[in-house]
Design a protein around this motif. Sequence first.
Motif, PDB file in Angstrom:
ATOM      1  N   PRO A 115       0.797  -1.226   0.000  1.00 33.83           N
ATOM      2  CA  PRO A 115       0.000   0.000   0.000  1.00 33.83           C
ATOM      3  C   PRO A 115       0.833   1.283   0.000  1.00 33.83           C
ATOM      4  CG  PRO A 115      -0.323  -1.273   2.031  1.00 33.83           C
ATOM      5  CD  PRO A 115       0.524  -2.102   1.149  1.00 33.83           C
ATOM      6  N   ILE A 116       0.307   2.272  -0.704  1.00 33.44           N
ATOM      7  CA  ILE A 116       0.963   3.581  -0.762  1.00 33.44           C
ATOM      8  C   ILE A 116       0.068   4.637  -0.124  1.00 33.44           C
ATOM      9  CG2 ILE A 116       2.342   3.155  -2.844  1.00 33.44           C
ATOM     10  CD1 ILE A 116       0.121   4.515  -4.496  1.00 33.44           C
ATOM     11  N   ASN A 117       0.692   5.722   0.284  1.00 36.70           N
ATOM     12  CA  ASN A 117      -0.041   6.917   0.694  1.00 36.70           C
ATOM     13  C   ASN A 117       0.058   7.888  -0.469  1.00 36.70           C
ATOM     14  OD1 ASN A 117      -0.288   9.705   1.734  1.00 36.70           O
ATOM     15  ND2 ASN A 117      -0.615   8.674   3.688  1.00 36.70           N
ATOM     16  N   LYS A 118      -1.052   8.029  -1.193  1.00 35.13           N
ATOM     17  CA  LYS A 118      -1.014   8.811  -2.441  1.00 35.13           C
ATOM     18  C   LYS A 118      -0.573  10.244  -2.169  1.00 35.13           C
ATOM     19  CE  LYS A 118      -4.231   5.431  -3.184  1.00 35.13           C
ATOM     20  NZ  LYS A 118      -4.895   4.601  -2.197  1.00 35.13           N
ATOM     21  N   HIS A 141      -2.792   3.386  -7.391  1.00 35.64           N
ATOM     22  CA  HIS A 141      -2.095   2.433  -8.266  1.00 35.64           C
ATOM     23  C   HIS A 141      -2.896   2.144  -9.539  1.00 35.64           C
ATOM     24  CE1 HIS A 141      -0.176   0.922  -4.425  1.00 35.64           C
ATOM     25  NE2 HIS A 141       0.866   0.781  -5.227  1.00 35.64           N
ATOM     26  N   HIS A 159      -5.781  -3.725   2.487  1.00 39.02           N
ATOM     27  CA  HIS A 159      -5.632  -2.674   3.502  1.00 39.02           C
ATOM     28  C   HIS A 159      -4.697  -1.569   3.016  1.00 39.02           C
ATOM     29  CE1 HIS A 159      -1.635  -4.261   4.408  1.00 39.02           C
ATOM     30  NE2 HIS A 159      -2.173  -5.470   4.473  1.00 39.02           N
ATOM     31  N   GLY A 160      -4.657  -0.508   3.817  1.00 37.35           N
ATOM     32  CA  GLY A 160      -3.816   0.620   3.476  1.00 37.35           C
ATOM     33  C   GLY A 160      -2.497   0.608   4.229  1.00 37.35           C
ATOM     34  N   THR A 161      -1.931   1.788   4.391  1.00 34.86           N
ATOM     35  CA  THR A 161      -0.579   1.905   4.954  1.00 34.86           C
ATOM     36  C   THR A 161      -0.546   1.716   6.466  1.00 34.86           C
ATOM     37  OG1 THR A 161      -0.963   4.292   5.028  1.00 34.86           O
ATOM     38  CG2 THR A 161       0.234   3.437   3.128  1.00 34.86           C
ATOM     39  N   ALA A 162      -1.698   1.911   7.118  1.00 35.05           N
ATOM     40  CA  ALA A 162      -1.802   1.684   8.576  1.00 35.05           C
ATOM     41  C   ALA A 162      -0.602   2.232   9.338  1.00 35.05           C
ATOM     42  CB  ALA A 162      -2.002   0.193   8.864  1.00 35.05           C
ATOM     43  N   ASP A 189      -0.526   3.830  11.859  1.00 35.07           N
ATOM     44  CA  ASP A 189      -0.735   3.742  13.315  1.00 35.07           C
ATOM     45  C   ASP A 189      -0.124   2.493  13.940  1.00 35.07           C
ATOM     46  OD1 ASP A 189      -2.749   2.451  11.750  1.00 35.07           O
ATOM     47  OD2 ASP A 189      -4.080   2.314  13.488  1.00 35.07           O
ATOM     48  N   ILE A 190       0.086   1.434  13.147  1.00 32.10           N
ATOM     49  CA  ILE A 190       0.629   0.202  13.745  1.00 32.10           C
ATOM     50  C   ILE A 190       1.950  -0.239  13.099  1.00 32.10           C
ATOM     51  CG2 ILE A 190      -1.602  -0.678  14.574  1.00 32.10           C
ATOM     52  CD1 ILE A 190      -1.637  -2.563  12.120  1.00 32.10           C
ATOM     53  N   ARG A 219      -1.247  -7.731  10.392  1.00 32.81           N
ATOM     54  CA  ARG A 219      -1.442  -9.113   9.932  1.00 32.81           C
ATOM     55  C   ARG A 219      -1.042  -9.223   8.463  1.00 32.81           C
ATOM     56  NH1 ARG A 219      -6.578 -12.049  12.426  1.00 32.81           N
ATOM     57  NH2 ARG A 219      -6.022 -13.358  10.647  1.00 32.81           N
TER      58      ARG A 219
HETATM   59  N1  LIG Z   1      -3.389  -0.374  -2.109  1.00 33.94           N
HETATM   60  C1  LIG Z   1      -3.147   0.818  -1.562  1.00 33.94           C
HETATM   61  O1  LIG Z   1      -2.186   1.481  -1.934  1.00 33.94           O
HETATM   62  C2  LIG Z   1      -4.049   1.359  -0.474  1.00 33.94           C
HETATM   63  C3  LIG Z   1      -5.226   0.698  -0.090  1.00 33.94           C
HETATM   64  C4  LIG Z   1      -6.032   1.271   0.886  1.00 33.94           C
HETATM   65  C5  LIG Z   1      -5.651   2.462   1.499  1.00 33.94           C
HETATM   66  N2  LIG Z   1      -4.480   3.056   1.098  1.00 33.94           N
HETATM   67  C6  LIG Z   1      -3.998   4.276   1.762  1.00 33.94           C
HETATM   68  O2  LIG Z   1      -3.638   3.954   3.102  1.00 33.94           O
HETATM   69  C7  LIG Z   1      -3.775   5.101   3.929  1.00 33.94           C
HETATM   70  C8  LIG Z   1      -4.502   4.732   5.198  1.00 33.94           C
HETATM   71  O3  LIG Z   1      -5.832   4.307   4.859  1.00 33.94           O
HETATM   72  P1  LIG Z   1      -6.922   3.846   5.917  1.00 33.94           P
HETATM   73  O4  LIG Z   1      -6.553   4.353   7.275  1.00 33.94           O
HETATM   74  O5  LIG Z   1      -8.222   4.173   5.337  1.00 33.94           O
HETATM   75  O6  LIG Z   1      -6.878   2.267   5.925  1.00 33.94           O
HETATM   76  P2  LIG Z   1      -5.848   1.222   6.544  1.00 33.94           P
HETATM   77  O7  LIG Z   1      -6.199  -0.080   5.938  1.00 33.94           O
HETATM   78  O8  LIG Z   1      -4.449   1.678   6.401  1.00 33.94           O
HETATM   79  O9  LIG Z   1      -6.162   1.182   8.106  1.00 33.94           O
HETATM   80  C9  LIG Z   1      -7.484   1.014   8.627  1.00 33.94           C
HETATM   81  C10 LIG Z   1      -7.422   0.360  10.011  1.00 33.94           C
HETATM   82  O10 LIG Z   1      -7.127  -1.022   9.868  1.00 33.94           O
HETATM   83  C11 LIG Z   1      -5.916  -1.367  10.557  1.00 33.94           C
HETATM   84  N3  LIG Z   1      -5.164  -2.276   9.679  1.00 33.94           N
HETATM   85  C12 LIG Z   1      -4.900  -2.066   8.353  1.00 33.94           C
HETATM   86  N4  LIG Z   1      -4.197  -3.089   7.868  1.00 33.94           N
HETATM   87  C13 LIG Z   1      -4.009  -3.968   8.872  1.00 33.94           C
HETATM   88  C14 LIG Z   1      -3.335  -5.222   8.976  1.00 33.94           C
HETATM   89  N5  LIG Z   1      -2.727  -5.778   7.930  1.00 33.94           N
HETATM   90  N6  LIG Z   1      -3.327  -5.834  10.178  1.00 33.94           N
HETATM   91  C15 LIG Z   1      -3.949  -5.290  11.242  1.00 33.94           C
HETATM   92  N7  LIG Z   1      -4.606  -4.091  11.207  1.00 33.94           N
HETATM   93  C16 LIG Z   1      -4.627  -3.449  10.030  1.00 33.94           C
HETATM   94  C17 LIG Z   1      -5.177  -0.047  10.777  1.00 33.94           C
HETATM   95  O11 LIG Z   1      -4.316  -0.115  11.882  1.00 33.94           O
HETATM   96  C18 LIG Z   1      -6.324   0.934  10.920  1.00 33.94           C
HETATM   97  O12 LIG Z   1      -6.771   0.911  12.255  1.00 33.94           O
HETATM   98  C19 LIG Z   1      -4.469   6.163   3.056  1.00 33.94           C
HETATM   99  O13 LIG Z   1      -3.488   7.061   2.622  1.00 33.94           O
HETATM  100  C20 LIG Z   1      -5.025   5.378   1.881  1.00 33.94           C
HETATM  101  O14 LIG Z   1      -5.093   6.117   0.688  1.00 33.94           O
HETATM  102  C21 LIG Z   1      -3.677   2.530   0.155  1.00 33.94           C
END
Ligand SMILES: NC(=O)c1ccc[n+]([C@@H]2O[C@H](COP(=O)([O-])OP(=O)(O)OC[C@H]3O[C@@H](n4cnc5c(N)ncnc54)[C@H](O)[C@@H]3O)[C@@H](O)[C@H]2O)c1
Length: 349
Positions: free
Chosen positions: A121-124, A137, A308-311, A313-314, A321
């Motif tokens: 995942p990227i942060n656009k 992407h 999922h995204g870049t998360a 926070d973790i 996961r």
């Molecule tokens: N394919 C991609 O490039 C892609 C996909 C989705 C979001 N994004 C980007 O990611 C950034 C953050 O997006 P968001 O906050 O909406 O979604 P996110 O998926 O990053 O996070 C949402 C929640 O789910 C949790 N989480 C995410 N993946 C996890 C994992 N593998 N295991 C455990 N917990 C997980 C996070 O800690 C957070 O609490 C944004 O900049 C968005 O544009 C990128």
Amino acid sequence: MSAAPLPLALTLGEPGGIGLDVTLQAYHRHRDLPPFYLLGDADALARRAACLGIEVPIEATEPSAAAGIFARALPVVAVGHPVVGEPGRLVPADAPAVIASIETAVEHVRTGLAAAVVTNPINKHALYGAGFRFPGHTEFLGELARRFGPGPSAGGAWTPIMMLAGPELRTVPVTVHVALAAVPGLLTTDLIVETGRIVAADLAARFGLKTPRLAVGGLNPHAGENGTMGREDDEIVAPAVAALKGLGIDAFGPLPSDTMFHPAARRGYDAALLMYHDQALIPVKTIAFDETVNVTLGLPFVRTSPDHGTALDIAGTGRARPDSLVAALRMAARMAAADAAGSPAGAAA
Ligand SMILES: NC(=O)c1ccc[n+]([C@@H]2O[C@H](COP(=O)([O-])OP(=O)(O)OC[C@H]3O[C@@H](n4cnc5c(N)ncnc54)[C@H](O)[C@@H]3O)[C@@H](O)[C@H]2O)c1
Ligand SMILES: N[C@H](C(=O)O)[C@H](O)COP(=O)(O)O
């Protein structure tokens, strides 16, 4: 004697996010993955492994050697930019490496060094300062696909289609990374038909579904309730469903979008087309966040990604996961095998 399978090219993703974490955890925990290499920086990956407290052998290499190395170490192919990769922080200097890794992965597939592209995942927003001009992407890969030759759409373009594929549900947003207010103005019958046509063709060719059933959700509450809650469903969506049927595609709708995701309803179709991003992504990420894969249809190469995204926070905590990345790697290998065989291989999640 059959040749060793080509490795998958896995992109760096946002180095401040969990891409490095899930890459390491996937390799660490799963011995039966299709061979892949990370396009990035071996030192940054080693620093993240130390941060996570896991021991993963890492070996800097070239794509041609990656499959042979995979059994003993996680192969990393340099993208020519050092990576800071500080967990939880976006570092502007990392953006060129992120963009280069995506371009390089596509180039490796085009030149026969890799079987498919899998993206972290990227942060656009973090990439816009480095000249990135795409919403995600999906659109960037559509542009890079031109390197494979002209596509079937107007002006030789390729039309990349986002599909989220989980074990029990596949959904496709017809409009993607746009403001909700812009959706009604962007929705056209042609756009829905073109999306449905590509989804049906790719589900047949790459997922082994000979005559896929497409459920089409409405834009408005209750699919417009006979025009009393908006006219788009009658005037734009219904004609698209009729046109898809005219093309021999098993499409039906427009359905009320709130009631098409319960278990019995889901058994009635192979993919659901929804009119905007959250209509499509909320159900699939709610039902199976850890197993769903983001796959781009309509391209001359295979691309998958975790859902999922870049998360941030973790990142670096060990809580991320790797399951969705593991599913993305496995699906990419199955789809690439289907493409190579030129026949359906059943890449279903
Ligand atoms: N394919 C991609 O490039 C892609 C996909 C989705 C979001 N994004 C980007 O990611 C950034 C953050 O997006 P968001 O906050 O909406 O979604 P996110 O998926 O990053 O996070 C949402 C929640 O789910 C949790 N989480 C995410 N993946 C996890 C994992 N593998 N295991 C455990 N917990 C997980 C996070 O800690 C957070 O609490 C944004 O900049 C968005 O544009 C990128
Ligand atoms: N909309 C996607 C999601 O939420 O999963 C995501 O932003 C990824 O989009 P790209 O694959 O186009 O980067």
